[in-house]
Design an enzyme around this catalytic site. Sequence first.
Site, PDB file in Angstrom:
ATOM      1  N   GLU A  33       1.344  -0.444  -5.382  1.00 51.52           N
ATOM      2  CA  GLU A  33      -0.004   0.257  -5.238  1.00 51.52           C
ATOM      3  C   GLU A  33       1.387   1.756  -5.427  1.00 51.52           C
ATOM      4  O   GLU A  33       1.955   2.619  -5.383  1.00 51.52           O
ATOM      5  CB  GLU A  33      -0.110   0.933  -4.376  1.00 51.52           C
TER       6      GLU A  33
ATOM      7  N   ASP B  49       0.886  -1.310   0.023  1.00 52.95           N
ATOM      8  CA  ASP B  49      -0.172   0.299   0.189  1.00 52.95           C
ATOM      9  C   ASP B  49       0.692   1.337   0.179  1.00 52.95           C
ATOM     10  O   ASP B  49       2.088   1.642   0.653  1.00 52.95           O
ATOM     11  CB  ASP B  49      -0.881  -0.581   0.985  1.00 52.95           C
TER      12      ASP B  49
HETATM   13  C1  NOJ Z   1      -4.640   2.973  -0.601  1.00 50.26           C
HETATM   14  C2  NOJ Z   1      -5.292   2.666  -0.626  1.00 50.26           C
HETATM   15  O1  NOJ Z   1      -5.918   1.779  -1.198  1.00 50.26           O
HETATM   16  C3  NOJ Z   1      -6.376   3.369   0.093  1.00 50.26           C
HETATM   17  O2  NOJ Z   1      -7.926   2.626   0.522  1.00 50.26           O
HETATM   18  C4  NOJ Z   1      -5.968   3.906   1.080  1.00 50.26           C
HETATM   19  O3  NOJ Z   1      -7.474   5.420   1.949  1.00 50.26           O
HETATM   20  C5  NOJ Z   1      -4.957   4.653   1.214  1.00 50.26           C
HETATM   21  N1  NOJ Z   1      -3.642   3.807   0.497  1.00 50.26           N
HETATM   22  C6  NOJ Z   1      -4.349   4.777   3.017  1.00 50.26           C
HETATM   23  O4  NOJ Z   1      -3.592   3.610   3.390  1.00 50.26           O
END
Ligand code: NOJ
Length: 563
Positions: A290, A230
């Site tokens: 991500e 993430d």
């Molecule tokens: C990216 C995640 O996909 C999202 O849903 C989240 O709110 C933020 N990171 C914080 O962890």
Amino acid sequence: MRLKCSWIFLIAILCFLPSSANPQTPGKDAEGHEWWKHAVFYEIYPRSFADSNNDGVGDLKGIASKMDYLKDLGVDAIWISPCFPSPQVDFGYDVSDYENIDPMYGTLADFDAMTSEAKKRGIRVILDFVVNHSSDQHKWFIDSKSSRTAEHRDWYIWRDGKGPGQPPNNWTSTFGGSAWKFDPITGQYYYHYFYAEQPDLNWRNPKVADAMFEVTRWWYKRGVGGFRLDAVDTLFEDPKLHDNPILAGKNAFGDPIEENKYDTKLPEVHDVLRGLRKVTNEYNGVLIGETWTADIAELNQYYGKSNDELQLPMDFLFTTVNRLSPAEFRKQIAAVNSASGWPTFVISNHDIVRSYDRYGDGQHNDQIAKLMAGLYLTLRGTPIMYYGEEIGMKTTPPTRKEDVKDPIGRSGWPKEKGRDGERTPMQWDENANAGFSQTAPWLPVPPTYKMHNVADELKDPDSVLSFYKKVLKLRHTSRALLDGDYLPVNENDQNVLSYVRFDKSQSVVVALNMSGAEQKVDFGFSKNGFASAKSLVATGKSSAKGDVVTLEPYGVFIGELTK
Ligand code: NOJ
């Protein structure tokens, strides 16, 4: 539209280049391909997939109960958004214990049972590792906050303010307001890129790195196949805390817009990724990132200079093509195809409006959903599906502020309605609550579930789901689609996006009509040494005759070139 140059020669040359396959290497198939290159990944938002105990929130037993569905669909790995203990401020992206399961989703025993059901079917389980921050309720932060000399004080980022009531610098949280929160007990501010309940871990502290690496080892030993990392962009910040440059305008939260020069994408992140990859390699796992990159040069950095960081950094540039434009898709595909690692394609997820709405024109949405499947499931790379995409689920944002669950939707209303719309419950059948639960779900089921649900679509050979299944089946059996090269053809066509995927054994043409009118494409197969193309998967009446492929509006034709 006639193909101008001959591509048979190009295919012939590329097919006889030496292969890098190494059949002896563990974790690779007979041709030397790693498992994650052939796998189709499927993101499950656990709150919304299947509710086994009828409390309105999905759970692990629910996921386990749908394993046959996933197998039958053609999924090889499920990525489960965070299911660890969490106060759920950011619906699991605020983790209070990295080595357990939140009771709302079940227990570790349920996790093991689910993983074993997955394994029986050859499905790997990928967890979502929230690396940048923990919850403010994590024991590390509770200790960190307890005093300036606490054992875990330096596990988070604490700084003095500039003066009374003044945070250390101008950085804002991406979820609104200052990125610094004052703690009156110890008289310092702590840093949070996301909500204040998500304090950033201090990755400059080697103890943090060690502890987090151990978390991945702990789960690998339990049988997971890898992690989606993430928010990797945000792991490090400038230690000197320079102010970010301010740009023109304000965002949905009323904050000045900043260039994230000093709080994202610092080079130190790559040391962490290399460390995580080392552990991953011990378990033949995969790391998905991500990665919000501005261009392919930036994406390349995440593969690592020696391909020793992320195997699958997600190419979100692909999701920035928000209209059915062959030219724009061609450009993006060519760019990612030239990247230094294996491409990863995503068209929807739990943070962005579903592809069904982004590309749909309101009249041909189901055809367009099939068109998008025909695209991203046949490209050279690994696709990551999002639950519900395969049945044509639409985004259903709340219409009233008081119904919003996602906090950014409440603070940013009405400009930012939050992400509830793309997180609504999976639509299993026509029963109450779409068969997701026997009680009212945490988010309302959109009325369209009567038209778009698994049970009905399984019976309908023309449904979006049936089309996904056909393409996924083909993708798993066609050598050209699994491993073949990508060759764009008819590159000047304004309406039809076409390419050939080919390897030594097979050449497959993919033609995607991105217009609402019938199209006839002359591929000049005969000039290139082929007789025609034998249909493998096509929508409606889309077909090939001799050199010409006829595509119905938004039609898809995938055919094997024949001699
Ligand atoms: C990216 C995640 O996909 C999202 O849903 C989240 O709110 C933020 N990171 C914080 O962890």
